[in-house]
Structures are given as C-alpha cells and as structure tokens.
Design a protein around this motif. Sequence first.
Motif, short mmCIF file in Angstrom:
data_model
loop_
_atom_site.label_atom_id
_atom_site.label_comp_id
_atom_site.label_asym_id
_atom_site.label_seq_id
_atom_site.Cartn_x
_atom_site.Cartn_y
_atom_site.Cartn_z
N ARG A 250 -4.43 -6.52 -10.82
CA ARG A 250 -3.93 -5.17 -10.55
C ARG A 250 -5.05 -4.28 -10.03
O ARG A 250 -4.84 -3.46 -9.14
CB ARG A 250 -3.29 -4.57 -11.80
CG ARG A 250 -2.00 -5.27 -12.20
CD ARG A 250 -1.21 -4.49 -13.22
NE ARG A 250 -1.98 -4.08 -14.38
CZ ARG A 250 -2.11 -4.77 -15.50
NH1 ARG A 250 -1.53 -5.95 -15.61
NH2 ARG A 250 -2.82 -4.31 -16.50
N THR A 251 -6.25 -4.44 -10.56
CA THR A 251 -7.39 -3.65 -10.10
C THR A 251 -7.65 -3.90 -8.61
O THR A 251 -7.84 -2.96 -7.84
CB THR A 251 -8.65 -3.97 -10.92
OG1 THR A 251 -8.40 -3.61 -12.28
CG2 THR A 251 -9.87 -3.24 -10.39
N GLY A 252 -7.64 -5.15 -8.19
CA GLY A 252 -7.85 -5.48 -6.77
C GLY A 252 -6.77 -4.90 -5.88
O GLY A 252 -7.05 -4.37 -4.80
N ILE A 253 -5.53 -4.98 -6.32
CA ILE A 253 -4.40 -4.46 -5.53
C ILE A 253 -4.50 -2.94 -5.41
O ILE A 253 -4.36 -2.38 -4.32
CB ILE A 253 -3.05 -4.88 -6.15
CG1 ILE A 253 -2.87 -6.39 -6.03
CG2 ILE A 253 -1.90 -4.14 -5.46
CD1 ILE A 253 -1.68 -6.94 -6.81
N MET A 254 -4.75 -2.27 -6.53
CA MET A 254 -4.84 -0.80 -6.50
C MET A 254 -6.02 -0.33 -5.65
O MET A 254 -5.91 0.66 -4.93
CB MET A 254 -4.94 -0.24 -7.92
CG MET A 254 -3.63 -0.26 -8.69
SD MET A 254 -2.28 0.67 -7.90
CE MET A 254 -2.95 2.33 -7.91
N ARG A 255 -7.13 -1.03 -5.71
CA ARG A 255 -8.30 -0.65 -4.89
C ARG A 255 -7.95 -0.77 -3.41
O ARG A 255 -8.25 0.13 -2.63
CB ARG A 255 -9.49 -1.53 -5.24
CG ARG A 255 -10.76 -1.13 -4.49
CD ARG A 255 -11.96 -1.92 -4.93
NE ARG A 255 -12.30 -1.53 -6.30
CZ ARG A 255 -12.55 -2.40 -7.29
NH1 ARG A 255 -12.50 -3.68 -7.08
NH2 ARG A 255 -12.86 -1.95 -8.49
N ALA A 256 -7.29 -1.85 -3.01
CA ALA A 256 -6.92 -2.04 -1.61
C ALA A 256 -5.93 -0.95 -1.16
O ALA A 256 -6.09 -0.38 -0.08
CB ALA A 256 -6.32 -3.43 -1.40
N TYR A 257 -4.93 -0.66 -1.99
CA TYR A 257 -3.96 0.36 -1.62
C TYR A 257 -4.61 1.74 -1.53
O TYR A 257 -4.38 2.48 -0.58
CB TYR A 257 -2.77 0.42 -2.59
CG TYR A 257 -1.83 1.53 -2.19
CD1 TYR A 257 -1.00 1.37 -1.09
CD2 TYR A 257 -1.84 2.75 -2.84
CE1 TYR A 257 -0.17 2.41 -0.67
CE2 TYR A 257 -1.03 3.79 -2.42
CZ TYR A 257 -0.19 3.61 -1.34
OH TYR A 257 0.60 4.64 -0.91
N THR A 258 -5.42 2.07 -2.52
CA THR A 258 -6.07 3.38 -2.53
C THR A 258 -6.93 3.57 -1.29
O THR A 258 -6.91 4.63 -0.66
CB THR A 258 -6.90 3.57 -3.81
OG1 THR A 258 -6.02 3.45 -4.94
CG2 THR A 258 -7.58 4.92 -3.84
N ASP A 259 -7.69 2.54 -0.92
CA ASP A 259 -8.52 2.63 0.29
C ASP A 259 -7.67 2.89 1.53
O ASP A 259 -8.04 3.69 2.38
CB ASP A 259 -9.36 1.37 0.46
CG ASP A 259 -10.54 1.30 -0.49
OD1 ASP A 259 -10.77 2.28 -1.24
OD2 ASP A 259 -11.22 0.27 -0.50
N LEU A 260 -6.53 2.23 1.64
CA LEU A 260 -5.62 2.47 2.77
C LEU A 260 -5.04 3.89 2.70
O LEU A 260 -5.01 4.60 3.70
CB LEU A 260 -4.47 1.46 2.79
CG LEU A 260 -4.76 0.07 3.29
CD1 LEU A 260 -3.53 -0.81 3.09
CD2 LEU A 260 -5.18 0.08 4.76
N HIS A 261 -4.58 4.27 1.54
CA HIS A 261 -3.90 5.56 1.34
C HIS A 261 -4.79 6.74 1.69
O HIS A 261 -4.32 7.71 2.29
CB HIS A 261 -3.42 5.65 -0.12
CG HIS A 261 -2.80 6.96 -0.48
ND1 HIS A 261 -1.56 7.34 -0.02
CD2 HIS A 261 -3.24 7.97 -1.25
CE1 HIS A 261 -1.27 8.53 -0.49
NE2 HIS A 261 -2.27 8.94 -1.24
N VAL A 262 -6.06 6.66 1.34
CA VAL A 262 -6.96 7.79 1.61
C VAL A 262 -7.78 7.62 2.87
O VAL A 262 -8.62 8.46 3.20
CB VAL A 262 -7.89 8.09 0.39
CG1 VAL A 262 -7.07 8.43 -0.84
CG2 VAL A 262 -8.84 6.94 0.12
N GLY A 263 -7.56 6.51 3.59
CA GLY A 263 -8.24 6.33 4.88
C GLY A 263 -9.65 5.78 4.79
O GLY A 263 -10.43 5.96 5.72
N LEU A 264 -9.99 5.12 3.70
CA LEU A 264 -11.33 4.56 3.56
C LEU A 264 -11.49 3.18 4.18
O LEU A 264 -12.61 2.70 4.32
CB LEU A 264 -11.75 4.49 2.08
CG LEU A 264 -12.00 5.83 1.42
CD1 LEU A 264 -12.35 5.63 -0.05
CD2 LEU A 264 -13.10 6.60 2.13
N SER A 265 -10.39 2.54 4.52
CA SER A 265 -10.51 1.22 5.16
C SER A 265 -9.51 1.12 6.29
O SER A 265 -8.42 1.68 6.24
CB SER A 265 -10.29 0.09 4.14
OG SER A 265 -8.94 0.07 3.72
N ALA A 266 -9.92 0.39 7.29
CA ALA A 266 -9.02 0.13 8.41
C ALA A 266 -8.03 -0.92 7.98
O ALA A 266 -8.34 -1.80 7.18
CB ALA A 266 -9.82 -0.36 9.62
#
Length: 108
Positions: free
Chosen positions: A89-105
């Motif tokens: 869950r930590t890995g999934i939430m980190r990936a989503y959060t990065d997308l949601h706030v624009g930190l990762s392409a």
Amino acid sequence: MAFKLKTGPITAEATITVHHPADGEITFTGKFQILKQSQYQTLVQGKKDDFQIIREVMIGWSGVTDEDGRDKPFTSDALSELCAYSFVRTGIMRAYTDLHVGLSAPKN
C-alpha cells in the motif's frame, strides 16, 4: 508547447516500487484515475486508511503475477489480496501521490 487544460477525467500510469521485506525492491505498473484536488479532499475526509483511497483511484495494473508466474488480472478481489501488506500500500500511495501532485511524469 502550450498547456492544455483538460476538464474531463485524467488517467495515468506510473511505476510502483514496493520494498518487499523478503524479496527486496519490486516494481510493477499501476493505472490511476487522477482526481481534481476538491475530489481528492472529499475522498480523504472520513477515510480510515489508505486502502480505501487506493480502491477509489487505482483502476488497473500490469506486471503483477501469481505465485506460478501467470499474469494476475486486476479485480477488486486481487487488489484486496495485493494490499494485504502495508509495504505494498505504501508503494501504491507513493506512486499515486507523485502523479496527483505533479512530482512524476506518467509512465509512457
């Protein structure tokens, strides 16, 4: 390139990195519905844990297999099984959060 304001639903894929306590770093691809900030705030208010959020925003995956190495299709039950461990869950939430706030392409 001009910025295109998208008013409809946005979906994006991201590499999810899971730090498995026995197997080390493992990655797979997750597909997410990117919520508008107001939608995200409404979603997180009243949610007791991250799995409730994951159920709402994760809409698919690739690179997930069963113990015999066969592709594991994305279903509600499979998502529940995958998210039985906090480290996933930590890995999934980190990936989503990065997308949601624009930190990762998004993954291409």
